[in-house]
Design a protein around this motif. Structure first.
Motif, PDB file in Angstrom:
ATOM      1  N   VAL A 171       3.855  21.947   1.607  1.00 26.46           N
ATOM      2  CA  VAL A 171       3.966  21.107   0.406  1.00 26.46           C
ATOM      3  C   VAL A 171       4.426  21.938  -0.783  1.00 26.46           C
ATOM      4  O   VAL A 171       5.328  21.542  -1.531  1.00 26.46           O
ATOM      5  N   MET A 172       3.807  23.103  -0.973  1.00 27.27           N
ATOM      6  CA  MET A 172       4.159  23.943  -2.125  1.00 27.27           C
ATOM      7  C   MET A 172       5.557  24.532  -1.991  1.00 27.27           C
ATOM      8  O   MET A 172       6.264  24.714  -2.994  1.00 27.27           O
ATOM      9  N   ASP A 173       5.972  24.832  -0.751  1.00 29.60           N
ATOM     10  CA  ASP A 173       7.346  25.318  -0.557  1.00 29.60           C
ATOM     11  C   ASP A 173       8.359  24.259  -0.980  1.00 29.60           C
ATOM     12  O   ASP A 173       9.365  24.562  -1.647  1.00 29.60           O
ATOM     13  N   LYS A 174       8.093  23.013  -0.605  1.00 32.59           N
ATOM     14  CA  LYS A 174       8.985  21.924  -1.008  1.00 32.59           C
ATOM     15  C   LYS A 174       8.959  21.738  -2.520  1.00 32.59           C
ATOM     16  O   LYS A 174      10.000  21.485  -3.150  1.00 32.59           O
ATOM     17  N   HIS A 175       7.792  21.867  -3.104  1.00 32.77           N
ATOM     18  CA  HIS A 175       7.654  21.765  -4.556  1.00 32.77           C
ATOM     19  C   HIS A 175       8.547  22.793  -5.248  1.00 32.77           C
ATOM     20  O   HIS A 175       9.245  22.474  -6.216  1.00 32.77           O
ATOM     21  N   GLU A 176       8.540  24.017  -4.750  1.00 34.63           N
ATOM     22  CA  GLU A 176       9.359  25.080  -5.341  1.00 34.63           C
ATOM     23  C   GLU A 176      10.842  24.853  -5.084  1.00 34.63           C
ATOM     24  O   GLU A 176      11.676  25.018  -5.989  1.00 34.63           O
ATOM     25  N   GLU A 177      11.174  24.506  -3.845  1.00 30.32           N
ATOM     26  CA  GLU A 177      12.590  24.318  -3.493  1.00 30.32           C
ATOM     27  C   GLU A 177      13.246  23.238  -4.340  1.00 30.32           C
ATOM     28  O   GLU A 177      14.418  23.363  -4.741  1.00 30.32           O
ATOM     29  N   GLN A 178      12.523  22.171  -4.614  1.00 30.45           N
ATOM     30  CA  GLN A 178      13.087  21.063  -5.384  1.00 30.45           C
ATOM     31  C   GLN A 178      12.881  21.222  -6.883  1.00 30.45           C
ATOM     32  O   GLN A 178      13.248  20.347  -7.653  1.00 30.45           O
ATOM     33  N   LYS A 179      12.277  22.380  -7.265  1.00 31.54           N
ATOM     34  CA  LYS A 179      12.015  22.641  -8.688  1.00 31.54           C
ATOM     35  C   LYS A 179      11.286  21.455  -9.331  1.00 31.54           C
ATOM     36  O   LYS A 179      11.647  20.973 -10.414  1.00 31.54           O
ATOM     37  N   ALA A 180      10.273  20.992  -8.635  1.00 31.86           N
ATOM     38  CA  ALA A 180       9.528  19.823  -9.082  1.00 31.86           C
ATOM     39  C   ALA A 180       8.506  20.201 -10.141  1.00 31.86           C
ATOM     40  O   ALA A 180       8.020  21.339 -10.194  1.00 31.86           O
ATOM     41  N   ASP A 181       8.173  19.230 -10.975  1.00 35.82           N
ATOM     42  CA  ASP A 181       7.067  19.368 -11.914  1.00 35.82           C
ATOM     43  C   ASP A 181       5.762  18.903 -11.262  1.00 35.82           C
ATOM     44  O   ASP A 181       4.697  19.470 -11.497  1.00 35.82           O
ATOM     45  N   ILE A 182       5.885  17.847 -10.454  1.00 34.95           N
ATOM     46  CA  ILE A 182       4.733  17.256  -9.778  1.00 34.95           C
ATOM     47  C   ILE A 182       5.156  16.879  -8.359  1.00 34.95           C
ATOM     48  O   ILE A 182       6.247  16.343  -8.165  1.00 34.95           O
ATOM     49  N   THR A 183       4.309  17.167  -7.385  1.00 25.89           N
ATOM     50  CA  THR A 183       4.530  16.678  -6.025  1.00 25.89           C
ATOM     51  C   THR A 183       3.374  15.774  -5.640  1.00 25.89           C
ATOM     52  O   THR A 183       2.200  16.154  -5.750  1.00 25.89           O
ATOM     53  N   CYS A 184       3.730  14.572  -5.199  1.00 27.89           N
ATOM     54  CA  CYS A 184       2.752  13.582  -4.772  1.00 27.89           C
ATOM     55  C   CYS A 184       2.769  13.509  -3.244  1.00 27.89           C
ATOM     56  O   CYS A 184       3.825  13.281  -2.645  1.00 27.89           O
ATOM     57  N   ILE A 185       1.632  13.724  -2.615  1.00 29.94           N
ATOM     58  CA  ILE A 185       1.541  13.615  -1.164  1.00 29.94           C
ATOM     59  C   ILE A 185       1.198  12.173  -0.822  1.00 29.94           C
ATOM     60  O   ILE A 185       0.256  11.599  -1.373  1.00 29.94           O
ATOM     61  N   TYR A 186       1.994  11.581   0.061  1.00 31.99           N
ATOM     62  CA  TYR A 186       1.746  10.189   0.432  1.00 31.99           C
ATOM     63  C   TYR A 186       1.772  10.040   1.948  1.00 31.99           C
ATOM     64  O   TYR A 186       2.256  10.900   2.682  1.00 31.99           O
ATOM     65  N   LYS A 187       1.222   8.931   2.385  1.00 35.48           N
ATOM     66  CA  LYS A 187       1.174   8.601   3.807  1.00 35.48           C
ATOM     67  C   LYS A 187       1.710   7.192   3.982  1.00 35.48           C
ATOM     68  O   LYS A 187       1.240   6.249   3.348  1.00 35.48           O
ATOM     69  N   GLU A 188       2.718   7.027   4.835  1.00 39.43           N
ATOM     70  CA  GLU A 188       3.212   5.684   5.119  1.00 39.43           C
ATOM     71  C   GLU A 188       2.208   4.965   6.007  1.00 39.43           C
ATOM     72  O   GLU A 188       1.845   5.468   7.068  1.00 39.43           O
ATOM     73  N   MET A 189       1.743   3.813   5.538  1.00 40.18           N
ATOM     74  CA  MET A 189       0.746   3.069   6.311  1.00 40.18           C
ATOM     75  C   MET A 189       0.946   1.581   6.123  1.00 40.18           C
ATOM     76  O   MET A 189       1.540   1.131   5.136  1.00 40.18           O
ATOM     77  N   VAL A 190       0.467   0.835   7.080  1.00 38.40           N
ATOM     78  CA  VAL A 190       0.519  -0.624   7.023  1.00 38.40           C
ATOM     79  C   VAL A 190      -0.846  -1.119   6.559  1.00 38.40           C
ATOM     80  O   VAL A 190      -1.868  -0.844   7.201  1.00 38.40           O
ATOM     81  N   LEU A 191      -0.879  -1.830   5.456  1.00 32.04           N
ATOM     82  CA  LEU A 191      -2.138  -2.329   4.916  1.00 32.04           C
ATOM     83  C   LEU A 191      -2.695  -3.430   5.815  1.00 32.04           C
ATOM     84  O   LEU A 191      -1.950  -4.214   6.400  1.00 32.04           O
ATOM     85  N   THR A 192      -4.010  -3.470   5.892  1.00 29.61           N
ATOM     86  CA  THR A 192      -4.669  -4.480   6.712  1.00 29.61           C
ATOM     87  C   THR A 192      -5.141  -5.671   5.903  1.00 29.61           C
ATOM     88  O   THR A 192      -5.534  -6.689   6.465  1.00 29.61           O
ATOM     89  N   GLY A 193      -5.116  -5.530   4.583  1.00 32.86           N
ATOM     90  CA  GLY A 193      -5.573  -6.623   3.727  1.00 32.86           C
ATOM     91  C   GLY A 193      -7.053  -6.577   3.419  1.00 32.86           C
ATOM     92  O   GLY A 193      -7.546  -7.334   2.584  1.00 32.86           O
ATOM     93  N   ASP A 194      -7.796  -5.666   4.080  1.00 30.15           N
ATOM     94  CA  ASP A 194      -9.238  -5.580   3.829  1.00 30.15           C
ATOM     95  C   ASP A 194      -9.638  -4.173   3.379  1.00 30.15           C
ATOM     96  O   ASP A 194     -10.766  -3.732   3.615  1.00 30.15           O
ATOM     97  N   GLU A 195      -8.718  -3.474   2.718  1.00 32.66           N
ATOM     98  CA  GLU A 195      -9.011  -2.102   2.305  1.00 32.66           C
ATOM     99  C   GLU A 195     -10.218  -2.032   1.373  1.00 32.66           C
ATOM    100  O   GLU A 195     -11.023  -1.111   1.434  1.00 32.66           O
TER     101      GLU A 195
END
Length: 373
Positions: free
Chosen positions: A134-158
């Motif tokens: 994650v931090m390597d990608k942050h540096e490579e893209q010269k990012a200010d903020i990196t947000c880690i996300y997960k693709e998921m299908v909501l069930t409607g009862d979270e």
């Protein structure tokens, strides 16, 4: 190291009141021998982060007993190490209510750090992630903020608010908003793990809280600065679990009975999940013991039937007892001829002879710590 780690230990206490009335969510037992904080803490240490601050608020004696000096995570150091940060959000010694207020309360700690980046994580999640990547990608893209996300299908009862991001073809975050609580909707869900450039984080906290004291971290601090800062997304593709209700606590402990989940969480070379060491004797399986598809820690005495269950250290299960689809925490005792199904027993529970207790997956039968049934 280029990053300092911050773990928020109490933010989600209200989600599981059954387990957090006497402890923080960070110190909730999980998986036979672990606490939830072990995952966030191990992920940081495995990525070379050697300065970690744990932000406390209430009921944190159990947490302090567990992490101690940080020895098990190799955080006993002359420079850096493990810091337990006090639960105040301002100079008036008021307890914080939001993630932003919690971070504002440790501003002096953030300012004294010399690292370039800050990695922030909640402690109600179960995953094994390579933060170096994650931090390597942050540096490579010269990012200010990196947000880690997960693709998921909501069930409607979270039952809780989920922030979702949208990214462009280059992976840059172009929108962050509250996900619609609709069933079968696929989103890029923010998993509450972030990488910030440290000076920027300090400025954003001050600027956001100067507008309103109860500002939302995702929407007000990050969302309002999408056009001003370079925010990139990092897609985590491995096993991930949020512990946000008693039913989900039950479900994700049961996930450990699947070999692929266990292998991903605990059997990755150089990416181990560390916990407090206890020198317990091996588990003793007596003549009447029959065990099937269960996750059993050391120090137990099994003289009954155990199926599809997670059994913590030091548990005793008597002769003629049948334990199915259960989570029994440390030092609990099940006497003879007991029948349990979909039961969660907190630590030091005694279940007497002949009891018959049953819940279901969506509503497990819960027994408080130190109870006698």
């Amino acid at each position: 190291m280029k990053a300092v780690g911050i773990i928020l230990s109490n933010i989600h206490d209200k989600d599981i009141p059954e387990l957090t009335s006497i402890r923080s969510i960070a110190s909730v037992p999980f998986g036979g021998r672990y606490r939830l904080i072990d995952f966030a803490l191990s992920n940081m240490v495995n990525s070379g982060i050697t300065t970690v601050g744990i932000v406390t608020k209430s009921n944190y004696q159990s947490l302090m007993d567990h992490v101690g000096s940080g020895k098990e995570w190799d955080l006993v150091r002359k420079n850096g190490g493990l810091f337990i940060l006090p639960p105040f959000s301002d100079n008036q010694d008021n307890l914080y209510q939001t993630r932003l207020q919690a971070l504002s309360g440790i501003m002096n700690f953030l300012q004294r750090c010399e690292q370039d980046y800050v990695v922030i994580a909640d402690s109600n999640m179960v995953c094994n992630i390579d933060l170096n990547d994650v931090m390597d990608k942050h540096e490579e893209q010269k990012a200010d903020i990196t947000c880690i996300y997960k693709e998921m299908v909501l069930t409607g009862d979270e039952g809780y608010k989920i922030s979702a991001v949208k990214t462009d073809v280059d992976g840059r975050v172009v929108d962050i908003s509250t996900a619609s609580p609709m069933k079968d909707v696929k989103v890029k869900s923010v998993i509450n793990m972030w990488v910030f450039n440290r000076p920027l984080l300090i400025n954003l906290i001050r600027e956001t809280l100067s507008r309103t004291s109860d500002a939302d971290f995702d929407l007000d601090m990050v969302g309002r600065n999408i056009d001003k800062c370079k925010i990139v997304g990092y897609a985590f593709e491995g096993y991930f679990a949020w512990i946000t209700s008693l039913a989900k606590y039950f479900r994700h402990n049961m996930d450990l009975l699947k070999k692929d989940v266990r292998d991903e969480l605990f059997n990755q070379k150089h990416k181990y999940i560390y916990t407090k060491i206890k020198d317990s004797a091996p588990t003793s399986y007596r003549s009447e013991a029959k065990v099937k598809n269960s996750f059993i820690a050391d120090g137990c005495v099994i003289d009954g039937v155990v199926e599809n269950s997670v059994i913590f250290r030091g548990v005793t299960i008597g002769r003629g007892s049948v334990v199915k689809n259960c989570i029994l925490m440390q030092d609990s005792v099940v006497m003879d001829n007991v029948s349990l199904n979909c039961v969660i027993a907190d630590k030091n529970v005694l279940i007497k002879h002949g009891r018959n207790l049953s819940g279901c997956e969506s509503l497990p039968f819960f027994i408080n710590k130190n109870s006698i049934i």
